[in-house]
Design a protein around this motif. Structure first.
Motif, PDB file in Angstrom:
ATOM      1  N   SER A   1       0.831  -1.206   0.000  1.00  0.00           N
ATOM      2  CA  SER A   1       0.000   0.000   0.000  1.00  0.00           C
ATOM      3  C   SER A   1       0.869   1.261   0.000  1.00  0.00           C
ATOM      4  CB  SER A   1      -0.921  -0.007   1.225  1.00  0.00           C
ATOM      5  OG  SER A   1      -1.617   1.204   1.329  1.00  0.00           O
TER       6      SER A   1
ATOM      7  N   ALA B   1      -0.948  -0.146 -10.238  1.00  0.00           N
ATOM      8  CA  ALA B   1      -2.161  -0.864  -9.834  1.00  0.00           C
ATOM      9  C   ALA B   1      -1.964  -2.374  -9.860  1.00  0.00           C
ATOM     10  CB  ALA B   1      -3.335  -0.480 -10.733  1.00  0.00           C
TER      11      ALA B   1
ATOM     12  N   GLU C   1      -1.312  -4.600  -6.560  1.00  0.00           N
ATOM     13  CA  GLU C   1      -2.370  -5.053  -5.651  1.00  0.00           C
ATOM     14  C   GLU C   1      -2.806  -6.491  -5.937  1.00  0.00           C
ATOM     15  OE1 GLU C   1      -6.883  -3.728  -4.963  1.00  0.00           O
ATOM     16  OE2 GLU C   1      -5.438  -2.212  -4.305  1.00  0.00           O
TER      17      GLU C   1
ATOM     18  N   SER D   1     -11.019  -0.799  -1.616  1.00  0.00           N
ATOM     19  CA  SER D   1      -9.617  -1.203  -1.617  1.00  0.00           C
ATOM     20  C   SER D   1      -9.535  -2.715  -1.662  1.00  0.00           C
ATOM     21  CB  SER D   1      -8.896  -0.672  -0.367  1.00  0.00           C
ATOM     22  OG  SER D   1      -7.635  -1.298  -0.217  1.00  0.00           O
TER      23      SER D   1
ATOM     24  N   GLY E   1      -6.432  -3.962  -9.803  1.00  0.00           N
ATOM     25  CA  GLY E   1      -6.300  -3.273  -8.515  1.00  0.00           C
ATOM     26  C   GLY E   1      -7.472  -2.330  -8.327  1.00  0.00           C
ATOM     27  N   GLN E   2      -7.159  -1.055  -8.079  1.00  0.00           N
ATOM     28  CA  GLN E   2      -8.210  -0.057  -7.915  1.00  0.00           C
ATOM     29  C   GLN E   2      -8.457   0.735  -9.190  1.00  0.00           C
ATOM     30  OE1 GLN E   2     -10.360   0.173  -5.231  1.00  0.00           O
ATOM     31  NE2 GLN E   2      -9.262  -1.767  -5.060  1.00  0.00           N
TER      32      GLN E   2
END
Length: 298
Positions: A60, A76, A79, A144, A250-251
């Motif tokens: 993170s 990304a 993650e 998240s 990911g996000q």
């Protein structure tokens, strides 16, 4: 990722790490003291959860560090890599526990002090339930993948603790009945049943992470929401819009839209920018970081 979201994510991960360290130490010590395969597994699982949480925390912080030269297309992808690692490690732990349980069943079971184990189980249920509730609530407030994976870890730990406690209560009761001779099989039998059940959660985590790493289409739910928004803008725009790709990494939500024009005229830059702004305004409402690509197609 915005600074506030990053801070919230770090706080949740630190909270999870501190709690996991307490359960890991307690579970390992007590499990070895009373000779319980299930409690030792619970302690090992908590220890691995701690290490995986620290991995998530490091990921993170690394994702939120600026490094445009090294990652020109963003970070990304880190993650789903972390989530895949977590899922594989949990699968290995569950697999080894399954093997240990089967071995114990064929070698005469394991004698356990069920009274102490039951007390530990009750404390574990309360603590893990609170951690699961707290992290799941935070996960609903900001999207998240790392926090969602953390919530699933604590969900598994909570269900594990409930099953352990229920099993030890039954084993304790058996010691006062004519079935006392079979009480030694309660511990490995609980481990066997839980291993078959818990293998699904990390498998689903791994499957979802691999979908993102392989840049496969996003879930049907996400695709439907994106398609509805693109169709709404298509009715207002002068050009024809066609959704050609939706991928979640990911996000990041990466969306490709083809803009069709009549061969008799070209698309003005102002018209194209106006369409982009409309799409962005609608699609930005989804809880992801938007990466929108418009491709002009004849």
């Amino acid at each position: 990722m915005c600074d506030r979201k990053s801070q919230n994510e770090n706080r949740v991960l630190i909270f999870s790490a501190l709690l996991a360290s307490g359960f890991a130490g307690g579970g390992l010590i007590l499990g070895l003291m009373v000779g319980s395969l299930v409690i030792v597994f619970d302690g090992v699982y908590s220890l691995i959860s701690l290490l995986l949480t620290l991995l998530s925390l490091a990921a993170s912080r690394y994702i939120n560090r600026p490094s445009q030269s090294e990652f020109p297309f963003g970070k990304a992808i880190i993650e789903p890599i972390v989530i895949a690692i977590k899922a594989i490690v949990i699968l290995l732990v569950v697999g080894y526990s399954l093997y240990s349980a089967i071995e114990a069943l064929f070698t005469g079971g394991r004698e356990v002090d069920a009274s102490i184990a039951t007390l530990f189980g009750v404390v574990n249920v309360i603590g893990c339930s609170y951690a699961w509730w707290y992290i799941a609530r935070k996960s609903r407030h900001f999207s998240s993948g790392l926090i969602e994976a953390e919530s699933k870890q604590w969900q598994m730990d909570t269900l594990l603790s409930v099953a352990v406690t229920a099993g030890f209560v039954m084993a304790w009761g058996m010691t006062w009945s004519p079935l006392a001779g079979y009480a030694v099989y309660a511990d490995p039998m609980m481990m066997l049943l839980m291993s078959f059940y818990f293998i699904k959660v990390p498998f689903d985590m791994l499957k979802e992470a691999m979908r993102e790493l392989l840049m496969m289409s996003a879930t049907q739910e996400i695709c439907d929401k994106v398609d509805q928004n693109v169709n709404a803008v298509d009715k207002e725009a002068d050009q024809g819009l066609e959704l050609t790709g939706v991928t979640k990494v990911g996000q990041e939500l990466r969306i490709n839209v083809d803009v069709h024009s009549d061969n008799s005229h070209t698309i003005a830059v102002d018209d194209l920018e106006r369409t982009r702004r409309k799409l962005k305004r609608r699609l930005s409402k989804l809880p992801y970081e938007l990466q929108l690509n418009l491709n002009i197609a004849s």
